[in-house]
Every structure is written in C-alpha cells, then in structure tokens.
Write an enzyme that holds these catalytic residues in place. Sequence first.
Site, short mmCIF file in Angstrom:
data_model
loop_
_atom_site.label_atom_id
_atom_site.label_comp_id
_atom_site.label_asym_id
_atom_site.label_seq_id
_atom_site.Cartn_x
_atom_site.Cartn_y
_atom_site.Cartn_z
N ASP A 5 -10.19 -5.99 -3.59
CA ASP A 5 -9.72 -7.18 -4.31
C ASP A 5 -9.33 -8.28 -3.34
O ASP A 5 -8.42 -8.11 -2.54
CB ASP A 5 -8.51 -6.77 -5.16
CG ASP A 5 -8.04 -7.89 -6.06
OD1 ASP A 5 -8.73 -8.92 -6.18
OD2 ASP A 5 -6.96 -7.72 -6.66
N ASP A 30 -5.30 -10.23 -13.57
CA ASP A 30 -4.25 -10.33 -12.54
C ASP A 30 -2.97 -10.80 -13.18
O ASP A 30 -2.90 -11.91 -13.71
CB ASP A 30 -4.69 -11.33 -11.46
CG ASP A 30 -5.64 -10.71 -10.46
OD1 ASP A 30 -5.30 -9.64 -9.93
OD2 ASP A 30 -6.70 -11.30 -10.20
C1 DX5 Z 1 -5.28 -11.89 -5.55
C2 DX5 Z 1 -5.88 -11.32 -6.80
C3 DX5 Z 1 -7.36 -11.31 -6.79
C4 DX5 Z 1 -8.00 -12.66 -6.68
C5 DX5 Z 1 -9.43 -12.55 -6.24
O1 DX5 Z 1 -3.93 -11.66 -5.59
O2 DX5 Z 1 -5.42 -10.01 -7.00
O3 DX5 Z 1 -7.84 -10.61 -7.92
O4 DX5 Z 1 -7.96 -13.36 -7.88
O5 DX5 Z 1 -9.96 -13.84 -6.05
P1 DX5 Z 1 -11.10 -14.11 -4.97
O6 DX5 Z 1 -12.25 -13.22 -5.29
O7 DX5 Z 1 -11.42 -15.58 -5.16
O8 DX5 Z 1 -10.51 -13.84 -3.63
ZN ZN Z 2 -6.24 -8.54 -8.45
#
Ligand code: DX5
Ligand code: ZN
Length: 221
Positions: A180, A37
């Site tokens: 995501d 990310d």
């Molecule tokens: C949010 C990110 C995600 C996030 C997912 O902006 O793009 O990839 O890190 O984290 P979880 O699975 O904890 O929601």
């Molecule tokens: Zn992401």
Amino acid sequence: MKRNIDISVSTLTVDEADEVIKYAKSLQGIADFMHCDIIDGKFAPKATYNYDVVENINQNCLTMLDVHLMVEEPSAEIDDYIAAGANILTVHYEAYEDKEKLNSDLIHIRNCNTLAGLSFKPETPFKDIKMFCFNIDVLLVMGVEPGACGQKLLPNTFSKLKKIASFREANKLKFKIEVDGGVTEENAQTLISAGADILVSGNAVYKAKDRAKAINVLRGL
Ligand code: DX5
Ligand code: ZN
C-alpha cells in the site's frame, strides 16, 4: 502457473463521500477490491469518512471491500466495520499498546468470517510483527508513511517483501502480502516478483485516462 494478482483501488484519492460511492460503482467488475482508507486524524493526519461510507459502498456495489483502519483505537471500531460490510479488515500494529489485545482482535475478526489484516508503518521492523502473522489472512505492507496518496514508494519495500515472502514460505503460512502506497505502473511487476499478491492503488488508477487499462497494467496483463 501465473499467480493471481489482485488490485485494490484506494478511496483516499476522492474527498467527498458521494463521489467515493460513484467512484466505487464505476470500478465494479474492474477492481478486485475497493481499498477504503479510514483515518481518524490522530493516527495519521487528515480525517476521512467512517463506516457510513463503507456501508454505502457495500449497499451500492458488489466489489469486495478492503478496509484499512488508520485509527488510534481500532478495537472500538472493528464491529462497526464488519457490520458495514468489510471483507478484509486491517488494523495497525502501532495502534495497540496491549499486543495481546491485538492478537485477540485479529482472532475476533476471523471469528466474524471477515479476513483479518495486519499493517505496520515503514519504520516498524518486520521482526516485531512476525509473531502476529500466524493469525492473519493479509499482511499489509506500507510502502509509504500512512496518510496521503501520491507519495513515492520507499526503496527498501522490495527487500522487505522478499524477507516476508521467505518467512511465509519457511513457516508454511498462507496469508496474502498486500502493498500500500507508491505503487505505479513502473514498479508494480517488481513488487509482484518480490512477493506482493495484492497491490493497492490510489493515484495510479485514479489519475489514469483509462482506469480499466491501468488496472490491467498493474496486474501485469
Ligand atoms: C496511504 C494509504 C494508501 C494511499 C495509496 O496512507 O493507505 O492507500 O491512498 O495511494 P497511492 O497509490 O497514490 O500511493
Ligand atoms: Zn491504505
């Protein structure tokens, strides 16, 4: 036959660049992808590391890299992330004022032998991005607002996935559907039934006592 489901583990749970690389190495052979990310602090709050870290992960582990660019000017960074080793490179619909440029960037990513991903924020209607789905390999559906781990999945994600899966079938397209944000052991199988092929996981894997087991549970094993 059972569909193959991939788990892409987010790096956003880990702040320090060195720790991200260690985390990626610890999941080699366990996670299908590392979901890197990348945030510029403008498209979404709280800037992260950049292509140096992606390159470092690529040099230190064999896991495929799924790079999610949450930046205001993706065009300027695409070539750097491809050079850094992205296997999937995803840009956001909302980052492009010029939608022709979005289309040409997606084609450019593919021409560089990288899988082209397109993402869109929860409030962007799927109908607005349909026309771009003919030039992509992955459609990254945000289950939360971009920017942070550990948020709760927005409930309309399930119906959105079903709509996208039927659009894909009706048009005989082959792109993978990736979800995501907010993926948990409790909702993973419902997301898969609704059409998800790839699940991104931040907290559900990072906070698990046994990460390999958590990944298998998300996969439905
Ligand atoms: C949010 C990110 C995600 C996030 C997912 O902006 O793009 O990839 O890190 O984290 P979880 O699975 O904890 O929601
Ligand atoms: Zn992401």
